[in-house]
Design a protein around this motif. Structure first.
Motif, PDB file in Angstrom:
ATOM      1  N   UNK A 575       2.632  -4.496  -8.001  1.00  0.00           N
ATOM      2  CA  UNK A 575       3.558  -5.311  -8.764  1.00  0.00           C
ATOM      3  C   UNK A 575       3.967  -6.605  -8.092  1.00  0.00           C
ATOM      4  N   UNK A 576       3.462  -6.879  -6.893  1.00  0.00           N
ATOM      5  CA  UNK A 576       3.790  -8.138  -6.233  1.00  0.00           C
ATOM      6  C   UNK A 576       2.871  -9.254  -6.734  1.00  0.00           C
ATOM      7  N   UNK A 577       3.300 -10.469  -6.473  1.00  0.00           N
ATOM      8  CA  UNK A 577       2.460 -11.621  -6.808  1.00  0.00           C
ATOM      9  C   UNK A 577       1.168 -11.534  -6.003  1.00  0.00           C
ATOM     10  N   UNK A 578       0.034 -11.641  -6.699  1.00  0.00           N
ATOM     11  CA  UNK A 578      -1.251 -11.347  -6.059  1.00  0.00           C
ATOM     12  C   UNK A 578      -1.583 -12.313  -4.929  1.00  0.00           C
ATOM     13  N   UNK A 579      -1.283 -13.601  -5.110  1.00  0.00           N
ATOM     14  CA  UNK A 579      -1.650 -14.576  -4.081  1.00  0.00           C
ATOM     15  C   UNK A 579      -0.896 -14.314  -2.784  1.00  0.00           C
ATOM     16  N   UNK A 580       0.403 -14.098  -2.886  1.00  0.00           N
ATOM     17  CA  UNK A 580       1.182 -13.809  -1.689  1.00  0.00           C
ATOM     18  C   UNK A 580       0.806 -12.486  -1.074  1.00  0.00           C
ATOM     19  N   UNK A 581       0.490 -11.533  -1.911  1.00  0.00           N
ATOM     20  CA  UNK A 581       0.081 -10.219  -1.422  1.00  0.00           C
ATOM     21  C   UNK A 581      -1.248 -10.298  -0.682  1.00  0.00           C
ATOM     22  N   UNK A 582      -2.161 -11.095  -1.208  1.00  0.00           N
ATOM     23  CA  UNK A 582      -3.455 -11.241  -0.544  1.00  0.00           C
ATOM     24  C   UNK A 582      -3.305 -11.891   0.831  1.00  0.00           C
ATOM     25  N   UNK A 583      -2.454 -12.915   0.911  1.00  0.00           N
ATOM     26  CA  UNK A 583      -2.250 -13.586   2.199  1.00  0.00           C
ATOM     27  C   UNK A 583      -1.658 -12.625   3.226  1.00  0.00           C
ATOM     28  N   UNK A 584      -0.707 -11.800   2.792  1.00  0.00           N
ATOM     29  CA  UNK A 584      -0.123 -10.817   3.702  1.00  0.00           C
ATOM     30  C   UNK A 584      -1.171  -9.786   4.134  1.00  0.00           C
ATOM     31  N   UNK A 585      -2.002  -9.354   3.184  1.00  0.00           N
ATOM     32  CA  UNK A 585      -3.028  -8.357   3.501  1.00  0.00           C
ATOM     33  C   UNK A 585      -4.026  -8.901   4.522  1.00  0.00           C
ATOM     34  N   UNK A 634       5.494   6.005  13.952  1.00  0.00           N
ATOM     35  CA  UNK A 634       5.382   5.611  12.536  1.00  0.00           C
ATOM     36  C   UNK A 634       3.954   5.406  12.057  1.00  0.00           C
ATOM     37  N   UNK A 635       3.039   5.088  12.968  1.00  0.00           N
ATOM     38  CA  UNK A 635       1.637   4.848  12.618  1.00  0.00           C
ATOM     39  C   UNK A 635       0.741   5.600  13.593  1.00  0.00           C
ATOM     40  N   UNK A 636      -0.486   5.888  13.196  1.00  0.00           N
ATOM     41  CA  UNK A 636      -1.402   6.584  14.111  1.00  0.00           C
ATOM     42  C   UNK A 636      -1.914   5.655  15.208  1.00  0.00           C
ATOM     43  N   UNK A 637      -2.396   6.261  16.295  1.00  0.00           N
ATOM     44  CA  UNK A 637      -3.017   5.484  17.367  1.00  0.00           C
ATOM     45  C   UNK A 637      -4.303   4.843  16.864  1.00  0.00           C
ATOM     46  N   UNK A 638      -5.134   5.636  16.216  1.00  0.00           N
ATOM     47  CA  UNK A 638      -6.400   5.143  15.670  1.00  0.00           C
ATOM     48  C   UNK A 638      -6.137   4.520  14.302  1.00  0.00           C
ATOM     49  N   UNK A 639      -6.446   3.245  14.174  1.00  0.00           N
ATOM     50  CA  UNK A 639      -6.102   2.486  12.974  1.00  0.00           C
ATOM     51  C   UNK A 639      -7.259   2.350  11.987  1.00  0.00           C
ATOM     52  N   UNK A 640      -8.344   3.062  12.224  1.00  0.00           N
ATOM     53  CA  UNK A 640      -9.544   2.879  11.405  1.00  0.00           C
ATOM     54  C   UNK A 640      -9.281   3.135   9.926  1.00  0.00           C
ATOM     55  N   UNK A 641      -8.562   4.233   9.614  1.00  0.00           N
ATOM     56  CA  UNK A 641      -8.345   4.578   8.207  1.00  0.00           C
ATOM     57  C   UNK A 641      -7.436   3.561   7.524  1.00  0.00           C
ATOM     58  N   UNK A 642      -6.416   3.085   8.245  1.00  0.00           N
ATOM     59  CA  UNK A 642      -5.510   2.088   7.659  1.00  0.00           C
ATOM     60  C   UNK A 642      -6.253   0.780   7.416  1.00  0.00           C
ATOM     61  N   UNK A 643      -7.095   0.408   8.350  1.00  0.00           N
ATOM     62  CA  UNK A 643      -7.891  -0.810   8.173  1.00  0.00           C
ATOM     63  C   UNK A 643      -8.777  -0.691   6.941  1.00  0.00           C
ATOM     64  N   UNK A 644      -9.364   0.480   6.732  1.00  0.00           N
ATOM     65  CA  UNK A 644     -10.213   0.695   5.545  1.00  0.00           C
ATOM     66  C   UNK A 644      -9.405   0.553   4.266  1.00  0.00           C
ATOM     67  N   UNK A 645      -8.159   1.051   4.295  1.00  0.00           N
ATOM     68  CA  UNK A 645      -7.316   0.938   3.101  1.00  0.00           C
ATOM     69  C   UNK A 645      -6.995  -0.521   2.783  1.00  0.00           C
ATOM     70  N   UNK A 646      -6.674  -1.303   3.794  1.00  0.00           N
ATOM     71  CA  UNK A 646      -6.352  -2.710   3.565  1.00  0.00           C
ATOM     72  C   UNK A 646      -7.585  -3.467   3.094  1.00  0.00           C
ATOM     73  N   UNK A 647      -8.740  -3.130   3.663  1.00  0.00           N
ATOM     74  CA  UNK A 647      -9.985  -3.776   3.229  1.00  0.00           C
ATOM     75  C   UNK A 647     -10.280  -3.456   1.761  1.00  0.00           C
ATOM     76  N   UNK A 648     -10.078  -2.202   1.396  1.00  0.00           N
ATOM     77  CA  UNK A 648     -10.319  -1.812   0.005  1.00  0.00           C
ATOM     78  C   UNK A 648      -9.372  -2.553  -0.935  1.00  0.00           C
ATOM     79  N   UNK A 649      -8.148  -2.707  -0.486  1.00  0.00           N
ATOM     80  CA  UNK A 649      -7.173  -3.436  -1.290  1.00  0.00           C
ATOM     81  C   UNK A 649      -7.624  -4.877  -1.512  1.00  0.00           C
ATOM     82  N   UNK A 650      -8.136  -5.518  -0.466  1.00  0.00           N
ATOM     83  CA  UNK A 650      -8.612  -6.893  -0.584  1.00  0.00           C
ATOM     84  C   UNK A 650      -9.829  -6.985  -1.498  1.00  0.00           C
ATOM     85  N   UNK A 651     -10.686  -5.964  -1.449  1.00  0.00           N
ATOM     86  CA  UNK A 651     -11.849  -5.960  -2.345  1.00  0.00           C
ATOM     87  C   UNK A 651     -11.423  -5.938  -3.810  1.00  0.00           C
ATOM     88  N   UNK A 652     -10.330  -5.234  -4.085  1.00  0.00           N
ATOM     89  CA  UNK A 652      -9.884  -5.083  -5.472  1.00  0.00           C
ATOM     90  C   UNK A 652      -9.149  -6.319  -5.987  1.00  0.00           C
TER      91      UNK A 652
END
Length: 653
Positions: A575-585, A634-652
């Motif tokens: 629901x956020x503005x896509x342009x600002x959301x993409x820059x943050x991602x 708050x976050x895992x030591x290994x960030x691989x899965x989170x990075x994949x999620x952010x990448x997928x978000x950018x693809x969409x």
């Protein structure tokens, strides 16, 4: 999202599986490797051109008894000054030498596991850093944390951080530092040498063999520039990225056997320089009483075999040495700088803020490299610049030799190999002769003006163990505890904590502010926390000064982990503005990718075969580290899965 925030990640997701992430990592690594390879190729190209120009011949160098020595010093090494041991207060010698032996006895001087060309290697030299409270010194991707010197005029918190003996030792080094700050500031333009002279007495002189400035045909085939052999260490090549024609050592990592040989360039087969103390009468200097040591003078060593050489003859001698090389080879204007550059001293009074202590025992350095270009002898410390210094700031070095680990003092010795020496050369210049200067126990030498940046120096091994206290004006704009604490406050100012519930939220979501916070996050983790713990328990063993500050830095860093979690939640919120959301991602993805890669690098370093050879109290600690089921993170030591999620978000998007 809640289960991820609590740290519950399936183990299967801890390895990078995203093709985009793999491609990004490969691109990042390739870019870094390309820059490194380009730099190495450029240095190799310059090196080969100079070696071709040299034609396998040794470059001449001059020692104190050689004709033209004074003129060469004045014309090409004018930033070098020497103060003989007898001109320093005897009480200062006693306190400083006792301090160095105390640090050695307590085991404070340790070899560093440094990073050279993406490989870890032990330094041949054992080291410790002493200095202003909260200061650090960074070299070869390693940050050393200073044991504070307990000065009388500086309020040092945690006064009981060291035992009394260590505190007294650090205070003695502060007294030496105070003397050197005052002394180097008093050297006027034109001063070159402080020499211990006697009107009717005798003084030790250095007698050079004819091999010193000899152009022997036998050395034509001795240049080992394109062959390799085994060598003990890089020899303190501090200027890893410097554009010099010095051939830097290569290194290989050995297994757990404990032997640490590395690949290096083949030693020279030509004759090495040898120095012999001999007796000679030297005319006194007016204004000084008989039998007493003089202060600073403009005289250098005078020869023992010849009459004093006039300036005209000296100029001719040095000119002939240069001519013998430059006549037969085409001079590369971009690499020859035989003319001295204009002196540029740092402004204001000199204030050394740290001293890097070195301990070298040639008996324990079995693979000393031969000095390859001049034939000066065995090197304990290879050709280098001192790095991480304020531009054109001086460096002051106190030299102390002793017979053995018991600390019996050496007063110079009579053997040829007992004398430690320093060698100097002009950077990227094979036409200016090198300079070799012998050191007696208690001597100090200063590198002033721009000498450290325009020249390189090396340390030529003597026979006895040697301490050196190298006082520096370290560039600490990003290297003090005060600095990193202020950076933490900058980042945490964007974190709001509800006073009633204790819940956290971000103050602003501006991409530039978020990027700034993530950069600080990485800086705290990789430039401070992991640097500190990679060196094991060495600091807490000797001095507890850094313990509480590092605990606080780790608490601040943990809050930054919370900030990253909130950043991630904002990016993933619909629901956020896509342009600002993409820059943050994109901002978040860049920070997380860098963090993930650096964590893996530090993990590999902590568990390397070399690291495993260290005793438990010195072995690297992989900290901060936490498991997948740690609810406090708050976050895992290994960030691989989170990075994949952010990448997928950018693809969409």
């Amino acid at each position: 999202m809640s289960k991820y925030r609590k740290g519950f990640f399936p183990r299967a997701l801890q390895q990078p599986t995203s093709p985009l992430m793999k491609a990004r990592q490969c691109k990042h690594n390739s870019r870094n490797m390309k820059r490194s390879d380009d730099s190495e190729r450029e240095k190799g190209r310059k090196r080969r051109r100079l070696q071709q120009e040299l034609g396998g011949r040794k470059i001449p160098f001059l020692g104190p008894s050689a004709r033209g020595f004074q003129q060469l010093w004045d014309s090409s090494y004018s930033g070098l000054a020497l103060r003989k041991s007898c001109s320093l207060p005897a009480e200062l010698h006693s306190r400083v030498q006792a301090a160095l032996l105390t640090l050695r006895r307590k085991g404070c001087l340790l070899k560093d596991l440094v990073r050279i060309r993406d490989r870890d290697v032990f330094t041949a030299v054992s080291r410790a850093l002493v200095g202003e409270p909260g200061h650090t010194y960074r070299y070869l991707d390693t940050r050393l944390f200073a044991i504070p010197w307990h000065s009388e005029d500086t309020e040092v918190k945690r006064q009981n951080c060291c035992d009394p003996d260590l505190r007294d030792a650090c205070k003695a080094l502060w007294e030496l530092n105070t003397f050197l700050c005052s002394d180097v500031s008093q050297i006027k333009e034109g001063d070159r040498l402080a020499q211990c002279m006697k009107v009717e007495g005798e003084t030790n002189q250095v007698e050079e063999g004819e091999t010193e400035s000899k152009h022997s045909e036998d050395s034509k085939n001795s240049e080992g520039g394109d062959s390799e052999s085994r060598q003990s260490e890089e020899g303190d090549t501090e200027s890893k990225h410097s554009e010099e024609w010095d051939i830097e050592s290569k290194h290989s990592e050995e297994g757990g056997s404990g032997s640490k040989k590395e690949e290096g360039w083949e030693p020279e087969e030509g004759e090495s320089s040898q120095v012999k103390p001999s007796e000679a009468s030297v005319p006194g200097v007016s204004g000084h009483s008989e039998g007493k040591c003089t202060g600073w003078t403009t005289k250098a060593f005078s020869g023992t075999k010849t009459e004093p050489v006039g300036l005209q003859a000296q100029e001719k001698t040095v000119a002939q040495l240069k001519h013998s090389l430059s006549d037969d080879h085409t001079q590369d204007k971009g690499m020859s700088c035989s003319q001295p550059s204009s002196p540029q001293a740092c402004t204001g009074p000199v204030k050394f803020n740290v001293t890097l202590l070195n301990y070298m025992d040639p008996a324990q350095m079995s693979h000393l490299k031969e000095e390859p270009y001049y034939g000066m002898g065995k090197m304990a410390v290879g050709w280098h610049h001192d790095e991480n210094l304020i531009t054109h700031s001086p460096v002051a070095v106190y030299n102390y030799s002793c017979h053995d680990d018991k600390g019996e003092c050496s007063e110079g010795g009579s053997g040829e190999k007992s004398c430690w020496r320093i060698g100097l050369k002009v950077a990227w210049d094979i036409h200016t002769p090198g300079l070799m200067l012998p050191l007696e126990s208690g001597d100090c030498y200063y590198m002033r003006d721009d000498l450290n940046s325009t020249h390189q120096h090396c340390v030529l091994a003597g026979e006895t163990p040697r301490f050196s206290s190298t006082h520096r004006v370290a560039e600490c704009s990003k290297g003090t505890l005060t600095y990193i604490q202020s950076r933490c406050q900058e980042a945490l100012s964007n974190l709001h904590t509800d006073p009633e519930t204790g819940s956290h939220s971000l103050v602003t979501l501006q991409p530039t502010a978020l990027q700034h916070c993530e950069e600080i996050h990485n800086e705290v983790e990789f430039e401070w926390l992991r640097q500190y713990w990679f060196q094991g328990q060495r600091y807490a063993r000797f001095c507890s000064w850094w313990s509480r500050p590092m605990e606080q830095l780790e608490k601040d860093w943990k809050l930054m982990e919370t900030m990253t979690m909130l950043f991630l939640a904002t990016v993933e919120e619909e629901g956020q503005e896509e342009e600002g959301r993409r820059e943050m991602a994109e901002t978040l993805l860049s920070a997380l990718t860098d963090r993930h890669q650096q964590r893996q690098t530090w993990r590999d370093r902590c568990h390397s075969s070399l690291a495993q050879t260290l005793p438990p109290e010195e072995a690297p600690v992989d900290r901060p580290f936490w498991g997948v089921d740690d609810p406090g993170m708050p976050l895992p030591f290994d960030l691989a899965e989170i990075i994949s999620r952010v990448e997928s978000l950018l693809w969409r998007m």
